[in-house]
Design a protein around this motif. Structure first.
Motif, PDB file in Angstrom:
ATOM      1  N   GLY A  17       0.761  -1.241   0.000  1.00 21.18           N
ATOM      2  CA  GLY A  17       0.000   0.000   0.000  1.00 21.18           C
ATOM      3  C   GLY A  17       0.790   1.287   0.000  1.00 21.18           C
ATOM      4  O   GLY A  17       0.410   2.219   0.713  1.00 21.18           O
TER       5      GLY A  17
ATOM      6  N   ILE B 260      -4.875  -2.743  -8.928  1.00 23.01           N
ATOM      7  CA  ILE B 260      -4.650  -1.376  -8.450  1.00 23.01           C
ATOM      8  C   ILE B 260      -4.371  -0.450  -9.630  1.00 23.01           C
ATOM      9  O   ILE B 260      -4.952   0.637  -9.749  1.00 23.01           O
ATOM     10  CB  ILE B 260      -3.487  -1.349  -7.443  1.00 23.01           C
ATOM     11  CG1 ILE B 260      -3.883  -2.082  -6.146  1.00 23.01           C
ATOM     12  CG2 ILE B 260      -3.069   0.089  -7.133  1.00 23.01           C
ATOM     13  CD1 ILE B 260      -2.725  -2.348  -5.210  1.00 23.01           C
TER      14      ILE B 260
ATOM     15  N   THR C 152      -1.468  -6.045  -7.925  1.00 23.78           N
ATOM     16  CA  THR C 152      -0.920  -4.804  -8.474  1.00 23.78           C
ATOM     17  C   THR C 152      -1.633  -4.437  -9.770  1.00 23.78           C
ATOM     18  O   THR C 152      -1.921  -3.253 -10.016  1.00 23.78           O
ATOM     19  CB  THR C 152       0.591  -4.946  -8.722  1.00 23.78           C
ATOM     20  OG1 THR C 152       1.235  -5.247  -7.475  1.00 23.78           O
ATOM     21  CG2 THR C 152       1.184  -3.672  -9.292  1.00 23.78           C
TER      22      THR C 152
ATOM     23  N   PHE D 139      -6.839   2.853 -11.855  1.00 21.29           N
ATOM     24  CA  PHE D 139      -6.412   4.250 -11.874  1.00 21.29           C
ATOM     25  C   PHE D 139      -5.908   4.714 -13.241  1.00 21.29           C
ATOM     26  O   PHE D 139      -6.397   5.713 -13.786  1.00 21.29           O
ATOM     27  CB  PHE D 139      -5.320   4.464 -10.823  1.00 21.29           C
ATOM     28  CG  PHE D 139      -4.745   5.857 -10.810  1.00 21.29           C
ATOM     29  CD1 PHE D 139      -5.436   6.893 -10.211  1.00 21.29           C
ATOM     30  CD2 PHE D 139      -3.523   6.131 -11.422  1.00 21.29           C
ATOM     31  CE1 PHE D 139      -4.918   8.196 -10.202  1.00 21.29           C
ATOM     32  CE2 PHE D 139      -2.999   7.417 -11.423  1.00 21.29           C
ATOM     33  CZ  PHE D 139      -3.691   8.449 -10.815  1.00 21.29           C
TER      34      PHE D 139
ATOM     35  N   GLU E  21      -6.456   3.324   0.371  1.00 21.28           N
ATOM     36  CA  GLU E  21      -7.378   2.359  -0.202  1.00 21.28           C
ATOM     37  C   GLU E  21      -6.694   1.336  -1.092  1.00 21.28           C
ATOM     38  O   GLU E  21      -7.317   0.397  -1.577  1.00 21.28           O
ATOM     39  CB  GLU E  21      -8.447   3.107  -1.024  1.00 21.28           C
ATOM     40  CG  GLU E  21      -7.942   3.702  -2.341  1.00 21.28           C
ATOM     41  CD  GLU E  21      -6.977   4.859  -2.176  1.00 21.28           C
ATOM     42  OE1 GLU E  21      -6.193   5.107  -3.105  1.00 21.28           O
ATOM     43  OE2 GLU E  21      -6.997   5.520  -1.109  1.00 21.28           O
ATOM     44  N   GLU E  22      -5.397   1.488  -1.290  1.00 24.87           N
ATOM     45  CA  GLU E  22      -4.685   0.671  -2.274  1.00 24.87           C
ATOM     46  C   GLU E  22      -4.665  -0.808  -1.898  1.00 24.87           C
ATOM     47  O   GLU E  22      -4.964  -1.674  -2.721  1.00 24.87           O
ATOM     48  CB  GLU E  22      -3.259   1.195  -2.429  1.00 24.87           C
ATOM     49  CG  GLU E  22      -2.530   0.664  -3.638  1.00 24.87           C
ATOM     50  CD  GLU E  22      -1.193   1.363  -3.816  1.00 24.87           C
ATOM     51  OE1 GLU E  22      -1.068   2.169  -4.752  1.00 24.87           O
ATOM     52  OE2 GLU E  22      -0.273   1.116  -3.012  1.00 24.87           O
ATOM     53  N   ASP E  23      -4.290  -1.117  -0.666  1.00 25.59           N
ATOM     54  CA  ASP E  23      -4.222  -2.510  -0.230  1.00 25.59           C
ATOM     55  C   ASP E  23      -4.346  -2.589   1.296  1.00 25.59           C
ATOM     56  O   ASP E  23      -3.347  -2.675   1.999  1.00 25.59           O
ATOM     57  CB  ASP E  23      -2.912  -3.156  -0.690  1.00 25.59           C
ATOM     58  CG  ASP E  23      -2.823  -4.627  -0.277  1.00 25.59           C
ATOM     59  OD1 ASP E  23      -3.825  -5.171   0.241  1.00 25.59           O
ATOM     60  OD2 ASP E  23      -1.741  -5.223  -0.454  1.00 25.59           O
TER      61      ASP E  23
ATOM     62  N   GLY F 199       0.856   3.653  -2.201  1.00 23.70           N
ATOM     63  CA  GLY F 199       0.271   4.765  -2.929  1.00 23.70           C
ATOM     64  C   GLY F 199      -0.949   5.416  -2.321  1.00 23.70           C
ATOM     65  O   GLY F 199      -1.322   6.515  -2.731  1.00 23.70           O
ATOM     66  N   GLY F 200      -1.613   4.787  -1.354  1.00 21.51           N
ATOM     67  CA  GLY F 200      -2.808   5.388  -0.783  1.00 21.51           C
ATOM     68  C   GLY F 200      -3.483   4.460   0.202  1.00 21.51           C
ATOM     69  O   GLY F 200      -3.283   3.240   0.168  1.00 21.51           O
TER      70      GLY F 200
ATOM     71  N   GLY G  32      -1.530   2.657   4.614  1.00 22.91           N
ATOM     72  CA  GLY G  32      -1.498   2.923   3.184  1.00 22.91           C
ATOM     73  C   GLY G  32      -1.223   4.379   2.856  1.00 22.91           C
ATOM     74  O   GLY G  32      -1.717   5.285   3.523  1.00 22.91           O
TER      75      GLY G  32
END
Length: 206
Positions: free
Chosen positions: A17, A66, A63, A70, A22-24, A19-20, A32
């Protein structure tokens, strides 16, 4: 093509996680977005330079999901990351993905190491893995990865999935490049160098 791996890591080796939030969030991960505060101009130049070398991408299923949630909405043709992710071939190692909607995606459903070896034999510059820790560990164990780019961020998380988890095949690495960004991210570039060798300081002193 050369198979390259790029990973964002905390100092304690977490890759989950970056990048954000909610990512993982799997397994209750609540940190995250930890790489975001360190994404300065130096960091951007490094990442952009690598994407410019890509001729195809190889991703694990998580990945891929994800990225697919986006990047297809980022349509600026001048964006060096989005333009390549959206137009170049993408290969996903997955036994469950059936009909990927992201353009130029192919699924590797079985005998992934053999399929990857075949992809590497094709002409081109780099077949790039980004993230995809489980896939990366598997391909390292099969001696298929040619270059490892590790970006260590100055943060300790204490929890989360790690790139080199317990059970990772012992592997020696040869440092080929290093750099530091203004925000404190330290890049180490390695080439795998076979199995580790061992010795004894006690024996040397005897």
């Amino acid at each position: 093509m050369r198979l390259t791996l790029t990973e964002f890591l905390s100092l304690d080796g977490v890759v989950q996680g970056p990048g954000g939030p909610e990512e993982d969030p799997s397994d209750g991960f609540s940190h995250g977005g930890w790489s975001y505060p360190y994404a300065d101009e130096d960091f951007g130049r490094l990442v952009t330079g690598w994407f410019e070398r890509a001729d195809a991408f190889l991703l694990g299923r998580r990945t891929y999901d994800i990225f697919a949630g986006f990047w297809p909405d980022q349509r600026d043709p001048a964006d060096p990351v989005a333009s390549r992710l959206n137009t170049l071939p993408k290969y996903v190692a997955s036994t469950t993905l059936r009909d990927p909607s992201w353009a130029h995606t192919s699924v590797l459903a079985d005998d992934v190491p053999a399929r990857v070896a075949e992809l590497k034999s094709r002409p081109g510059r780099e077949l790039q893995i980004h993230g995809s820790g489980t896939l990366a560990r598997s391909l390292l164990a099969h001696d298929l990865i040619d270059e490892v780019r590790l970006l260590f961020h100055p943060v300790v998380l204490g929890a989360g999935h790690r790139l080199f988890a317990a059970g990772t095949r012992p592997t020696a690495l040869r440092l080929t490049d290093t750099a530091t960004t203004a925000s404190g991210v330290v890049l180490h570039v390695y080439e795998p160098a076979g199995r580790p060798s061992y010795g004894s300081f006690i024996a040397d002193a005897a």
